[in-house]
Design an enzyme around this catalytic site. Structure first.
Site, PDB file in Angstrom:
ATOM      1  N   GLY A  31       0.687  -1.199  -0.080  1.00 26.28           N
ATOM      2  CA  GLY A  31      -0.076   0.031  -0.014  1.00 26.28           C
ATOM      3  C   GLY A  31       0.658   1.240  -0.105  1.00 26.28           C
ATOM      4  N   TYR A  32       0.321   2.744   0.521  1.00 28.42           N
ATOM      5  CA  TYR A  32       0.630   3.777   0.165  1.00 28.42           C
ATOM      6  C   TYR A  32       0.904   3.832  -1.120  1.00 28.42           C
ATOM      7  CZ  TYR A  32       1.390   8.423   2.507  1.00 28.42           C
ATOM      8  OH  TYR A  32       1.893   9.725   2.539  1.00 28.42           O
ATOM      9  N   GLY A  36       5.221   4.042  -8.489  1.00 30.72           N
ATOM     10  CA  GLY A  36       6.214   2.732  -8.911  1.00 30.72           C
ATOM     11  C   GLY A  36       4.974   2.038  -8.947  1.00 30.72           C
ATOM     12  N   HIS A  37       4.463   2.019  -8.106  1.00 27.47           N
ATOM     13  CA  HIS A  37       3.348   0.725  -7.955  1.00 27.47           C
ATOM     14  C   HIS A  37       2.147   0.765  -9.212  1.00 27.47           C
ATOM     15  CE1 HIS A  37       4.708   1.587  -3.861  1.00 27.47           C
ATOM     16  NE2 HIS A  37       4.482  -0.106  -3.204  1.00 27.47           N
ATOM     17  N   GLN A  61       7.664 -10.059   7.716  1.00 25.71           N
ATOM     18  CA  GLN A  61       8.739  -9.803   6.888  1.00 25.71           C
ATOM     19  C   GLN A  61       9.021  -8.002   7.667  1.00 25.71           C
ATOM     20  OE1 GLN A  61       6.255  -8.702   3.207  1.00 25.71           O
ATOM     21  NE2 GLN A  61       7.788  -6.634   2.889  1.00 25.71           N
ATOM     22  N   GLY A 147       8.614  -5.618  -9.204  1.00 24.36           N
ATOM     23  CA  GLY A 147       9.633  -3.724  -9.758  1.00 24.36           C
ATOM     24  C   GLY A 147      10.986  -4.901  -9.175  1.00 24.36           C
ATOM     25  N   GLN A 153      14.462  -9.321  -3.658  1.00 26.85           N
ATOM     26  CA  GLN A 153      13.190  -9.648  -3.425  1.00 26.85           C
ATOM     27  C   GLN A 153      12.957 -10.875  -5.575  1.00 26.85           C
ATOM     28  OE1 GLN A 153      10.123  -7.785  -0.891  1.00 26.85           O
ATOM     29  NE2 GLN A 153       9.029  -7.712  -3.221  1.00 26.85           N
ATOM     30  N   SER A 186       8.114   4.163  -1.020  1.00 30.63           N
ATOM     31  CA  SER A 186       6.900   4.276   0.017  1.00 30.63           C
ATOM     32  C   SER A 186       7.656   4.980   1.775  1.00 30.63           C
ATOM     33  CB  SER A 186       5.938   3.328   1.205  1.00 30.63           C
ATOM     34  OG  SER A 186       5.419   2.681  -0.882  1.00 30.63           O
ATOM     35  N   ARG A 187       8.737   4.776   2.006  1.00 31.03           N
ATOM     36  CA  ARG A 187       9.785   5.283   2.727  1.00 31.03           C
ATOM     37  C   ARG A 187       9.960   6.351   2.549  1.00 31.03           C
ATOM     38  NH1 ARG A 187      10.968  -0.743   3.326  1.00 31.03           N
ATOM     39  NH2 ARG A 187      10.591  -1.364   5.103  1.00 31.03           N
TER      40      ARG A 187
HETATM   41  P1  AMP Z   1       5.839  -2.320  -1.550  1.00 29.63           P
HETATM   42  O1  AMP Z   1       4.912  -1.923  -1.796  1.00 29.63           O
HETATM   43  O2  AMP Z   1       6.825  -1.799  -1.794  1.00 29.63           O
HETATM   44  O3  AMP Z   1       6.203  -3.609  -0.860  1.00 29.63           O
HETATM   45  O4  AMP Z   1       6.013  -2.674  -2.857  1.00 29.63           O
HETATM   46  C1  AMP Z   1       5.371  -3.247  -4.822  1.00 29.63           C
HETATM   47  C2  AMP Z   1       5.801  -3.795  -5.441  1.00 29.63           C
HETATM   48  O5  AMP Z   1       6.300  -2.726  -6.091  1.00 29.63           O
HETATM   49  C3  AMP Z   1       7.190  -4.758  -5.303  1.00 29.63           C
HETATM   50  O6  AMP Z   1       6.900  -5.338  -6.740  1.00 29.63           O
HETATM   51  C4  AMP Z   1       8.285  -3.833  -5.191  1.00 29.63           C
HETATM   52  O7  AMP Z   1       9.166  -3.886  -6.246  1.00 29.63           O
HETATM   53  C5  AMP Z   1       7.735  -2.912  -6.728  1.00 29.63           C
HETATM   54  N1  AMP Z   1       8.535  -1.338  -6.530  1.00 29.63           N
HETATM   55  C6  AMP Z   1       8.406  -0.692  -5.425  1.00 29.63           C
HETATM   56  N2  AMP Z   1       8.991   1.077  -5.692  1.00 29.63           N
HETATM   57  C7  AMP Z   1       9.101   0.914  -7.107  1.00 29.63           C
HETATM   58  C8  AMP Z   1       9.075   1.659  -8.027  1.00 29.63           C
HETATM   59  N3  AMP Z   1      10.166   3.045  -7.909  1.00 29.63           N
HETATM   60  N4  AMP Z   1       9.831   1.486  -9.298  1.00 29.63           N
HETATM   61  C9  AMP Z   1       8.743  -0.185  -9.174  1.00 29.63           C
HETATM   62  N5  AMP Z   1       8.539  -0.931  -8.700  1.00 29.63           N
HETATM   63  C10 AMP Z   1       8.170  -0.809  -7.220  1.00 29.63           C
END
Ligand code: AMP
Length: 283
Positions: A31-32, A36-37, A61, A147, A153, A186-187
């Protein structure tokens, strides 16, 4: 857009969609949502008929003392972004639904889970592998999109999917960056003003190493030292690692080799930890 919060309902919906011959794509997230998402959701929509975005801040995690409690959450905004990008379903289970009382089963992907990110964050990839397996069972997709941002990961997930015979295709989509090169995360909201400006040195160091490899430098020791020098210009609290690995196996190299090298790094600014990476083709 349909919002589903139980595994039973999600599985019933996936079965119904499959019976209609529809191709399901899933984008697992915590979320958030940011651009990228959004890029992953749009990619899934291009290659599938129905896109499920999962939103679950997965407690298993996060290590003790990590940011689970303060991890940013905004479901209203997330659902607007998901809808705009073409998502058909949001799967949004709560903690009790995913890890009910008496939960006992975890997935361990050996070796890769204890290097780099896994070494700094013990148990992190066990939590990731477990939740991704559970989300794949719940959403039963044909394709799952991740991503490149979380390079290690995606390697762990590919290994798990292969070893445990999951019938799903894993797609890894490129990193989306801010105009100054900072990878979206998100961070990033945790970064204070000065830290946000300093965070550009992550991508600058990756661009530097790419240029140096392209112009023929082959010594990892030399390249790592140059990258660390650039990273230090941002006054980071700590450089957790600068890793040079073979993208196909995620194993460390000492000399740059063909056809590609993946350079990944993790840096802390105060209590905020940022990761980034680049894949460089070597000719
Ligand atoms: P997260 O919500 O951070 O667990 O990320 C969910 C998915 O979004 C994961 O597959 C991440 O690798 C991908 N992701 C996060 N940041 C980016 C970004 N800047 N560009 C592309 N994919 C991203």
């Amino acid at each position: 857009m349909n919002i589903i919060s139980t595994v039973a309902e999600m599985q019933a919906e996936a079965s119904r969609l499959r019976a209609e011959g529809r191709k399901i794509g899933v984008v697992p997230t915590m979320g958030y949502l940011h651009e990228g998402h959004a890029s992953l959701i749009r990619r899934a929509k291009e290659i599938c008929d129905v896109v499920v975005v999962t939103i679950f801040v997965n407690p298993t995690q996060f290590g003790p003392g990590e940011d689970f409690d303060r991890y940013p959450r905004d479901f209203q905004r997330d659902s607007e972004i998901a809808l705009k990008c073409g998502a058909d379903i949001i799967f949004r289970p709560d903690k009790q639904e995913m890890y009910p009382e008496g939960y006992k089963t975890y997935i361990e992907v050996e070796d890769i889970s204890s290097t780099f990110e896994g070494k700094i964050r013990p148990g992190h990839f066990r939590g990731v592998a477990t939740i991704v397996a559970k989300l794949l069972h719940a959403t039963h997709p044909h394709i799952a999109v991740f991503g490149q941002k979380d390079a290690q990961q995606s390697y762990v997930i590919r290994q798990m999917v292969h070893d445990l015979n999951f019938d799903v295709e894993i797609v890894v989509a490129p990193i989306v960056r801010e105009p100054d090169g900072l990878a979206l995360s998100s961070r990033n909201v945790y970064l204070k003003n000065g830290q946000r400006a300093s965070a550009v040195f992550l991508y600058k160091s990756l661009q530097h190493v790419e240029n140096r490899v392209k112009s023929g430098e082959r010594s990892v020791a030399k390249l790592r030292a140059e990258m660390e020098e650039i990273l230090k210009k941002g006054n980071p609290t700590q450089i957790d690692y600068v890793a040079f690995v073979r993208p196909s196996t995620f194993t460390e190299i000492e000399t740059i080799e063909t056809p590609e090298v993946l350079i990944a790094l993790a840096v802390r600014f105060g209590s905020t930890r940022l990761i980034d990476n680049i894949i460089v083709s070597v000719v």
